[in-house]
Design a protein around this motif. Structure first.
Motif, PDB file in Angstrom:
ATOM      1  N   LEU A1161       0.765  -1.095   0.045  1.00 15.73           N
ATOM      2  CA  LEU A1161      -0.125  -0.040   0.131  1.00 15.73           C
ATOM      3  C   LEU A1161       0.976   1.358  -0.048  1.00 15.73           C
ATOM      4  O   LEU A1161       1.040   1.835   0.872  1.00 15.73           O
ATOM      5  CB  LEU A1161      -0.968   0.073   1.294  1.00 15.73           C
ATOM      6  CG  LEU A1161      -1.822  -1.297   1.315  1.00 15.73           C
ATOM      7  CD1 LEU A1161      -2.586  -1.320   2.597  1.00 15.73           C
ATOM      8  CD2 LEU A1161      -2.788  -1.282   0.131  1.00 15.73           C
ATOM      9  N   PHE A1162       1.674   1.441  -1.101  1.00 18.89           N
ATOM     10  CA  PHE A1162       2.467   2.662  -1.195  1.00 18.89           C
ATOM     11  C   PHE A1162       1.761   3.915  -2.132  1.00 18.89           C
ATOM     12  O   PHE A1162       0.826   3.575  -2.969  1.00 18.89           O
ATOM     13  CB  PHE A1162       3.799   2.455  -2.153  1.00 18.89           C
ATOM     14  CG  PHE A1162       4.474   1.498  -1.634  1.00 18.89           C
ATOM     15  CD1 PHE A1162       4.486   1.258  -0.429  1.00 18.89           C
ATOM     16  CD2 PHE A1162       5.609   0.620  -2.458  1.00 18.89           C
ATOM     17  CE1 PHE A1162       5.364   0.486   0.465  1.00 18.89           C
ATOM     18  CE2 PHE A1162       6.451  -0.002  -1.693  1.00 18.89           C
ATOM     19  CZ  PHE A1162       6.393  -0.213  -0.443  1.00 18.89           C
ATOM     20  N   SER A1163       1.646   4.820  -1.338  1.00 20.65           N
ATOM     21  CA  SER A1163       1.381   6.181  -2.159  1.00 20.65           C
ATOM     22  C   SER A1163      -0.080   6.177  -2.449  1.00 20.65           C
ATOM     23  O   SER A1163      -0.333   6.529  -3.340  1.00 20.65           O
ATOM     24  CB  SER A1163       2.310   6.690  -3.085  1.00 20.65           C
ATOM     25  OG  SER A1163       3.709   6.736  -2.498  1.00 20.65           O
ATOM     26  N   CYS A1164      -0.988   5.695  -1.673  1.00 17.95           N
ATOM     27  CA  CYS A1164      -2.264   5.571  -2.007  1.00 17.95           C
ATOM     28  C   CYS A1164      -3.163   5.943  -0.660  1.00 17.95           C
ATOM     29  O   CYS A1164      -2.805   5.908   0.167  1.00 17.95           O
ATOM     30  CB  CYS A1164      -2.762   4.256  -2.511  1.00 17.95           C
ATOM     31  SG  CYS A1164      -2.386   3.015  -1.220  1.00 17.95           S
ATOM     32  N   SER A1165      -4.376   6.045  -1.099  1.00 19.13           N
ATOM     33  CA  SER A1165      -5.398   6.271  -0.131  1.00 19.13           C
ATOM     34  C   SER A1165      -6.053   4.775   0.207  1.00 19.13           C
ATOM     35  O   SER A1165      -6.077   4.075  -0.570  1.00 19.13           O
ATOM     36  CB  SER A1165      -6.512   6.987  -0.580  1.00 19.13           C
ATOM     37  OG  SER A1165      -7.682   7.051   0.406  1.00 19.13           O
TER      38      SER A1165
END
Length: 1703
Positions: A1161-1165
């Motif tokens: 879960l990289f750079s996401c909402s």
């Protein structure tokens, strides 16, 4: 003497002490003049042996005794008291020969000190005298005559303990038989002492007017006067009769003195009382002397008869009676008509003025001694006497006191009988007057006053009538019988008139009517009338049919006795009483029935009921029938029928009148009608007649309450209605007569209905009598009637009573007495029920319904703690009763417990009812891992005041199990036993409470209740083996996980099980495969208990599993998520060595990222992220800090890239998901991502500082409003710890929006001021992580701020007299707010007492913020230049902020600041304290929070002393004495040595170089040696630090000097001493200033003629000229170095050119 509040020389810390002075004199024997006592001349050596010229005498007295005797001569009370106590102890402990040496000096000491004003001294004197007597015994004899008089006075001391002690000493000295002889031996001396006190002494001769206040002198004089009078009385009473005549001469001389007789009028009551006691003693023992002095005695006593003082009155009346008895002609010496009797009448009319119990018993003896010639005319005399008594009885004070009114009534009747006994010619007139005008009005007055009705008047009147009747029946020749017959006739005639007057009124007073009926009842038979506290408590007993036959005979005997009892009493009464009394009753009954028939008068009907209750005769009923002739035709027909079948007037009255009244629906109160019914039944001739009446009543449609009242009445009457019936016909018993068989059911139903309503009544409802009655009926019914509890209605009644007892009284509004009675009732019912069920194996409806009701109560979540406690207590009582009756079989107990226990579905609902808040803590701490959303109630605990059903149920079941274990109840098979152990759900509930971060007060009360009721795991473990319980909890943990796993860990920790015992639980690690959530949580909680081999096996298995995980298994519990969770738990404490595996796991994670980036879960909402992916990422983030912490192998570049990029990406995800922080797993994701950032920052800072520049910037941004509840602190902790690693450059280059405050004075740039204005208010934030994080960030800025003030220093003009400069305004405004709040918290705590601050409370955060603000301020101050420090110091002095800080610090620092860390266990000389150990303020608070505030306070005080020593010294000198001593003692003991060592060490390690001066330090001697040399000049200065450094002044001593004049040398010494004393800095800074000053001197600059300095305090060079006009007193004081407060105030002034003119 030793005053505590007097001014004394500073440094003289010990107050003056006369005792110590005496001790010093004793030690210096032979070198000081003799210490003389208070004698009349110098030749009289007093009572203390003098030293000079009396060596032989002095040698007889022990030195210690001599010192004590001298202390006794002091005026100070405390000194004398302690000395006398010491004297007594020495007498007890020393040898007899040593004590005998004191005897020659004891009499004079005793005679003086036994009369001391202080009562404690007098008491101690007598106690010490007793010890002296016990030691010296007969050797006291030569000194008896000199002390006996005072000894006798002491025995009469007005202070009882002192008098008792003196009497005890007297009894120890002389046996009872020898005491008169001792007094005879000393009688002359005793009389001399007493006569001196009575005739010669005054207040001024007994005490020194110059030293003793007048009030004290007067009090002592009157006390001695009182004691002397009582001592003389005691002497007369103890002397043998044969010795009395030898005293007459001396006593006559005493009695002949007018001063003696004036004591009868003395203003002091105690003196008058003692005087009258002495007169009584004279009359007893020396009557001839009294008769000789009759002209003085009689007026002194008789004319004081109206003395109304409570102290004097008893002695006065005793003296009055002795006087009129001893002196026959006493009335010839006073005017009785004018002087005595008027005073007596006045006292009587006022009711004895509050002393009726003392005066009135003496009234009859007094009037019996008054001669006839004094009381003529007798008629008027008696009229005044009795009128006065009646008037006195009517006073309000007398009426309010039962004892006083009884005394007056008794005296009235005694005097009345005495007056009637006198035979005179006019006795008929007197008798008429006494009856008509006195006795009848007296009775009338008592009837009208309810408070007097319970008095003795009616009983005494009955006794008087008995006496008159006895004399009237005796025939005498002198006509006495006729006189008393006339008296009786007059009495009854006037009594009838009076009663008719009250009854024959429509508005008659109801209370008065009942008083009349009560009086008539007493007059009929005083012995059988009801008196208070004389009633017997009777109960109904429902007789069983089997018992009827054997009870027949006893019932018949009872009937005969009961029938004859009242009749016998009536027959005993004389016909002279019976006839007039019955006439009176018939007249009153006739009047009452007329009012009832004509006016429906309820009060007259009640009065008639009361009359019939006592006078139930056929004659009375006949009179009532004759007045009830106005009946309807239907009633007339029934009347004839009744008369034809029954001639009894009572039965006719019943059918004609009473039944009509009973059927009236409007009538609410029917008790009195039931009383009339009983009166009718009493008049019946036999049981058949009574049975017929009851049969008719049972068939009539009467109200239910009437039947209840009939039963209730039977339980209260001595002659029981039901005992008059034959047992087979007993209505309630056999259900055949009064109440049919179905009526038993009706009664029980009615009782049950009434009790059910009692629960819903308001608090104001009066249900006590009804509930009490129902308890009596039910208890008797349950215990007497066999098989009664097998009826459904009976079991319902029993259930209702049980329910009332199982609810708290706030809900039922029942009193303690009623609850106790209800409990006894249902327990007796249960006892009967169990006995009826024995052997039948039947199910009990009551037990089933009770179990279901209890089960519903505990599962409904409607109970608070008190309600639950009451319910558990009731169930425990029920269970104990079942076990007691059930024996070891346990059948009923097992059945009851099974009904109460929830089934599996109900347990599931109860688990779900527990709110999910408990998960926050273990999830955040990593003890549990989850990849699904937690289930549970979302109800906030703070929103409810009721306990969750799970807690109530588990507490109840646990209590039941414990009771079974205590009573050894066996369930018969293994499954049942296992089920019993299975009910211990309490551990689950307790673990739930423990996991809550801030449990509400409701749950804390719940825990306290469990402790009180002994429902604990410890109690269970003492009663039963816990092995099966551990296995049960382990199985539950493996099945369900979550809270059961945490519970399992708690039990294992509590049991401290060894490895093989734990191994027994899970056998092998392979047994956990495949992983489920339950098994995962079990392994996580077991990991801390596993040994190294077991952990290594788990780790290898997990690594192997990670290497083979497929894409779909990454986020599953049996895949990568579960294995990572177990790895993190095992690696947390690094108890295994597997460093070589850690980089391999990282490579596996990188490979997952390369193959399946969507799982990261990289750079996401996180809006759409599922729980499984969240859990997987959380475990990866938890692993990476462990890798950094424990891996020793270097990481490759790509691995570092992965670490840093992942950290930033996860942080970005956290930042973008702020809106979803309400989701628990998102909250954990945010915290763990910040923890990773902190770990990386710490790693780079500690391991490779040069590489920190490569760290990505802006690791964490906005985290406000991150979460609620416990997550907030956790998120803030993680974010805050990350922010502490932000560099100073990043802070100064911030991008915060501008923030300024109107009116804020500042020299700071806008960016810095914005940063301060933004961060400083957060020091007030009520969260510790925020406060500590802000402190660390601001602390980096503090050294940068003073330079901006330094640049602006030149803008301060010379025209200002005193300049002050504020530290950063943002900090000071926060500090001002904190001071106001802190003052409210700490102002009530004295300075020097330790205030305990509860960790993490609001007060904790406030104090923490305050101390952190001061740490920042002090850091700012230390970074400032010398010129600025002066300005800042002046600001602190103006605002008094530093003074407030110091006062607060001495409330926050512990009295013993010993450091409680692991380093404290060292030898005492190296004890670690908060001043020696550095305080580490980490954001997460890993240390003990309870010691953080004390440690921080000590740290702030240490810094303040170090950086602001002059200001602290100034504050210390201005403190009051107590605070001064507290500060000095604490600082000297704990701080001075630390600061001295640091100061010396700083000198030794200083790198500062001085041209021409060298500085060395000696740590052992606390000395600094400065050697200054220039050309041929050589100067050596020795600086000595005081023991209480820096509070004490630093001394500067001279060493070697060459080439310097003496005066110049002194000037320089003064300069250095002034610098070191008044500057706020270190020694090196002071030496630097001093050297600059000396250098200028050698450069040719001339000294200031005022201060001999070329450098001013403001550090401005001072040149040539001085304006002499400005040589003010302040400047001279300062410059000459005189240290005063004014000088210290002016030292920091910025002198302008008015004092020194620049060239």
């Amino acid at each position: 003497m030793g005053g505590k509040n007097k001014q004394r020389t500073k440094g003289n810390v010990r107050p003056s002490s006369s005792g110590r002075a005496a001790e010093l004199l004793a030690k210096e024997r032979g070198t000081v003049p003799g210490f003389i006592g208070f004698g009349t001349s110098q030749s009289d050596l007093g009572y203390v042996p003098a030293i000079q010229g009396a060596e032989e005498v002095d040698s007889l007295v022990d030195a210690d005794f001599r010192m004590v005797l001298r202390k006794l001569s002091k005026r100070d009370v405390t000194t004398k008291l302690k000395a006398m106590q010491e004297f007594g102890t020495m007498c007890k402990e020393r040898e007899a020969e040593v004590v005998k040496g004191v005897l020659p000096y004891w009499p004079r000491i005793y005679c003086k000190i036994s009369l001391d004003h202080d009562r404690r001294v007098r008491e101690a004197t007598q106690q010490s005298f007793e010890q002296l007597i016990l030691k010296v015994k007969k050797h006291l004899a030569p000194y008896l005559k000199s002390i006996m008089g005072y000894w006798l006075i002491a025995q009469c001391d007005t202070y009882s303990p002192a008098a008792s002690a003196a009497k005890v000493a007297f009894e120890k000295a002389f046996p009872s038989s020898k005491q008169p002889e001792a007094l005879v031996f000393c009688k002359d001396e005793i009389l001399n002492v007493l006569q001196d006190h009575l005739l010669k002494e005054t207040a001024d001769t007994l005490s020194d007017p110059q030293t003793v206040p007048e009030e004290e002198r007067e009090a002592k004089f009157f006390r001695i006067l009182t004691c002397s009078l009582l001592a003389l009385k005691k002497l007369l009473s103890m002397l043998p009769k044969k010795e009395m005549h030898s005293l007459e001469e001396k006593l006559m001389s005493l009695l002949s003195k007018n001063k003696f007789w004036k004591y009868s009028k003395n203003n002091v009551p105690q003196v008058r009382s003692a005087f009258f006691e002495l007169i009584s003693a004279f009359c007893q023992h020396l009557p001839e002397v009294v008769k000789a002095e009759a002209p003085r005695v009689c007026p002194a006593v008789l004319l004081s008869i109206d003395d109304s003082d409570a102290v004097v009155c008893p002695a006065l009346w005793e003296a009055v009676l002795y006087t009129i008895t001893t002196i026959e002609d006493c009335w010839s010496h006073v005017n009785a008509r004018k002087g005595v009797l008027p005073k007596l009448w006045a006292v009587l009319r006022e009711g004895g003025r509050g002393l009726a119990t003392v005066i009135y018993p003496n009234l009859l003896p007094f009037i019996s001694k008054v001669p006839p010639d004094v009381v003529e005319p007798k008629l008027e005399y008696f009229r005044v006497l009795f009128s006065s008594i009646i008037q006195g009885l009517s006073s309000e004070k007398t009426t309010a006191s039962p004892s006083e009114s009884s005394a007056i009534i008794t005296a009235f009747m005694e005097c009345l009988c005495f007056a009637i006994l006198e035979k005179r010619e006019d006795q008929i007139q007197i008798h008429q007057m006494l009856i008509c005008d006195q006795l009848i009005p007296f009775i009338n007055a008592v009837l009208k006053e309810p408070k007097l009705q319970s008095g003795p008047l009616f009983y005494q009147t009955a006794e008087m009538l008995n006496s008159w009747e006895a004399k009237a029946e005796l025939s005498n020749d002198d006509g006495t019988d006729e006189v008393y017959q006339k008296l009786l006739s007059d009495f009854w005639g006037h009594l009838l008139k009076m009663c008719v007057l009250h009854v024959d009124r429509l508005d008659a007073d109801e209370k008065l009517l009942f008083a009349i009926s009560g009086m008539l009842e007493i007059l009929q038979n005083p012995k059988s009338s009801t008196k208070p506290n004389n009633r017997k408590s009777l109960k109904i007993r429902f007789t069983d049919e089997d018992e009827s036959e054997r009870n027949t005979e006893s019932l018949k005997l009872t009937e005969r006795n009961s029938d004859s009892e009242i009749q016998a009493d009536l027959q005993q009464a004389s016909h002279l009483r019976k006839e007039p009394l019955e006439n009176l009753v018939c007249n009153l009954a006739e009047l009452s029935i007329v009012h009832v028939n004509e006016h429906k008068s309820e009060r007259h009907l009640k009065f008639l009921s009361a009359l019939l209750n006592t006078f139930s005769s056929n004659r009375v009923f006949q009179v009532l029938l004759e007045q009830g002739n106005d009946v309807s035709p239907a009633q007339s027909e029934s009347q004839n029928e009744v008369k034809a079948h029954n001639r009894s007037p009572s039965v006719q009255f019943l059918y004609l009148n009473l039944i009509t009244w009973l059927k009236e629906d409007w009538r609410k109160d029917t008790h009195f009608l039931v009383d009339i019914l009983y009166s009718v039944l009493h008049c019946c001739n036999n049981n058949d007649e009574r049975k017929a009446i009851l049969d008719d009543l049972a068939k009539m449609d009467l109200k239910w309450v009437i039947f209840l009242q009939i039963i209730q009445k039977s339980s209260l009457l001595r002659i029981s209605l039901f005992r008059k019936m034959d047992p087979p016909e007993l209505g309630v018993v056999t259900a055949q007569s009064l109440i049919g068989e179905t009526f038993v059911e009706r009664i029980i139903d009615k009782l049950q209905a009434a009790l059910s309503k009692a629960k819903d009544l308001s608090e104001a409802g009066d249900t006590e009598s009804s509930v009490s009655f129902i308890c009596d009926v039910a208890s008797s019914f349950f215990s007497s009637v066999k098989g009664c509890l097998l009826m459904p209605s009976s079991e319902d009644l029993l259930l209702t009573i049980f329910q009332l007892c199982a609810q708290r009284q706030d809900a039922t509004y029942l009193t303690d007495v009623l609850v106790c009675k209800l409990k006894h009732t249902w327990m007796s019912g249960v006892n009967s029920l169990v006995h009826q069920l024995q052997g039948t194996q039947k199910q009990s409806t009551f037990l089933l319904k009770a179990a279901l009701w209890v089960k519903n109560q505990v599962q409904s979540s409607s109970l608070d703690v008190k309600s639950l406690q009451v319910l558990i207590s009731a169930v425990s009582d029920l269970l104990l009763k079942l076990m007691e009756a059930d024996g070891q079989s346990g059948y009923l107990v097992r059945a009851y417990v099974e009904h109460v226990t929830p089934n599996k579905m109900e347990w599931g609902k109860l688990h779900e009812s527990l709110c999910s808040e408990w998960m926050h803590k273990p999830l955040l701490e990593g003890r549990l891992s989850m990849n699904c959303e937690p289930l549970g109630s979302s109800v906030k605990l703070c929103d409810t005041n009721k306990l969750p059903g799970h807690l109530c149920t588990s507490a109840l079941l646990s209590k039941m199990v414990l009771l079974q274990l205590k009573n050894s109840v066996v369930h018969g098979n293994h499954d049942a036993e296992r089920k019993k152990i299975d009910n211990i759900k309490l551990l689950y509930s307790l673990q739930w409470i423990e996991e809550l971060e801030n449990p509400p007060c409701l749950l804390l009360e719940y825990l306290h209740m469990l402790e009180e009721m002994h429902i604990t795991y410890e109690e269970f473990s003492t009663l039963n083996s816990t092995a099966s319980l551990q296995q049960t909890i382990f199985d539950r943990s493996e099945e369900h996980g979550r809270l059961w796993s945490l519970t399992m860990a708690k039990v294992i920790r509590a049991e401290n099980a060894v490895s093989w015992e734990r191994k027994e639980l899970f056998k092998t690690a392979d047994g956990f495969l495949p992983l489920t959530e339950g098994r995962l949580h079990t392994l996580q909680c077991l990991s801390s208990f596993l040994i190294e081999e077991e952990k290594r096996e788990l780790v290898f298995h997990c690594v192997a599993k990670l290497m083979t995980c497929t894409q779909t298994e990454l986020s599953s519990t049996d895949g990568a998520f579960g294995c990572l969770s177990i790895l993190n738990s095992c690696l947390k404490d690094r108890s295994i060595d597997c460093d070589h595996l850690l980089p391999a796991i990282l490579k596996i994670i990188i490979s997952w990222k390369n193959d399946n980036e969507d799982s990261f879960l990289f750079s996401c909402s996180l809006k759409e992220a599922n729980a499984q992916l969240l859990g997987f990422n959380i475990e990866m983030m938890r692993y990476l800090p462990l890798l950094l912490k424990y891996s020793t192998a270097p990481l490759a570049d790509n691995e570092w890239d992965f670490l840093l990029c992942s950290m930033l990406s996860w942080l970005e995800t956290t930042s973008e998901s702020r809106l979803f922080y309400h989701v628990p797993l998102v909250q954990i994701f945010a915290c763990v991502s910040c923890d990773l950032a902190s770990a990386l920052s710490a790693y780079f800072e500690a391991a490779a500082p040069d590489n920190t520049a490569n760290l990505p910037k802006n690791l964490v941004r906005e985290t406000k409003n991150a979460s609620e509840g416990s997550f907030q602190n956790s998120v803030l902790s993680s974010l805050g710890e990350a922010l502490t690693y932000i560099s100073k450059e990043q802070l100064l280059n911030h991008k915060l929006p501008p923030k300024f405050v109107a009116g804020q004075k500042t020299n700071l740039p806008d960016e810095l001021q914005t940063l301060l204005n933004t961060l400083s208010p957060l020091l007030l934030f009520r969260a510790r992580p925020v406060q500590v994080s802000v402190y660390h960030m601001l602390h980096k800025l503090m050294p940068e701020l003073p330079k901006f003030d330094d640049e602006d220093l030149k803008s301060y003009g010379d025209e200002e007299e005193e300049l002050a400069l504020s530290p950063p305004a943002a900090l000071m405004s926060i500090l001002a707010t904190q001071e106001l709040l802190l003052e409210n918290i700490l102002e009530s705590i004295p300075v020097g007492e330790f205030a305990v601050i509860q960790p993490l409370s609001d007060e904790f955060c406030l104090v923490l913020g305050y101390l952190l603000t001061w740490k920042l301020t002090l850091a700012f101050f230390k970074a400032a230049s010398s010129q600025l420090r002066v300005l800042y110091s002046q600001y602190f002095r103006r605002t008094k902020s530093l003074n407030k800080l110091l006062y607060h610090l001495f409330r926050l620092m512990p009295e013993n600041p010993v450091f409680s860390g692991p380093t404290s266990e060292v030898p005492n000389k190296d004890t670690k304290t908060y001043f020696t150990e550095e305080l580490h303020l980490d954001v997460k608070g890993s240390g003990v929070l309870s010691s953080q505030i004390p440690h921080l306070a000590c740290s702030v005080y240490h810094i303040t002393l170090k950086d602001l020593p002059a200001m602290v010294r100034l504050w210390w000198n201005s403190c009051e004495k107590r605070v001064f001593n507290v500060v000095d003692k604490f600082t000297s003991k704990y701080v001075s040595s630390v600061l001295s060592s640091q100061e010396i060490s700083s000198v030794q390690t200083s790198t500062q170089l001085f041209n021409g001066m060298t500085v060395k330090a000696r740590s052992a001697a606390r000395e600094v040696i400065a050697t200054y040399s220039v050309d041929d000049i050589f100067i050596e200065l020795i600086i000595q630090l005081p023991s209480n450094y820096p509070l004490g002044s630093i001394t500067v001593e001279s060493g070697k000097r060459v080439g310097v004049a003496v005066q110049q040398w002194r000037n320089w010494m003064l300069q250095l001493s002034t610098y070191l004393t008044h500057q706020n800095g270190s020694i090196m800074e002071g030496l630097s200033l001093w050297k600059n000053n000396v250098d200028k001197r050698f450069e040719g600059v001339e000294d200031c003629m005022i201060c001999f300095s070329v450098i001013h305090v403001q550090m401005v060079l001072i040149q040539q000229q001085i304006h002499m006009s400005t040589l003010s007193r302040d400047i001279l004081i300062f410059c000459t170095g005189i240290v005063t407060q004014e000088a210290q105030r002016t030292e920091t002034k910025l002198y302008s050119s008015q004092a020194h003119q620049s060239p």
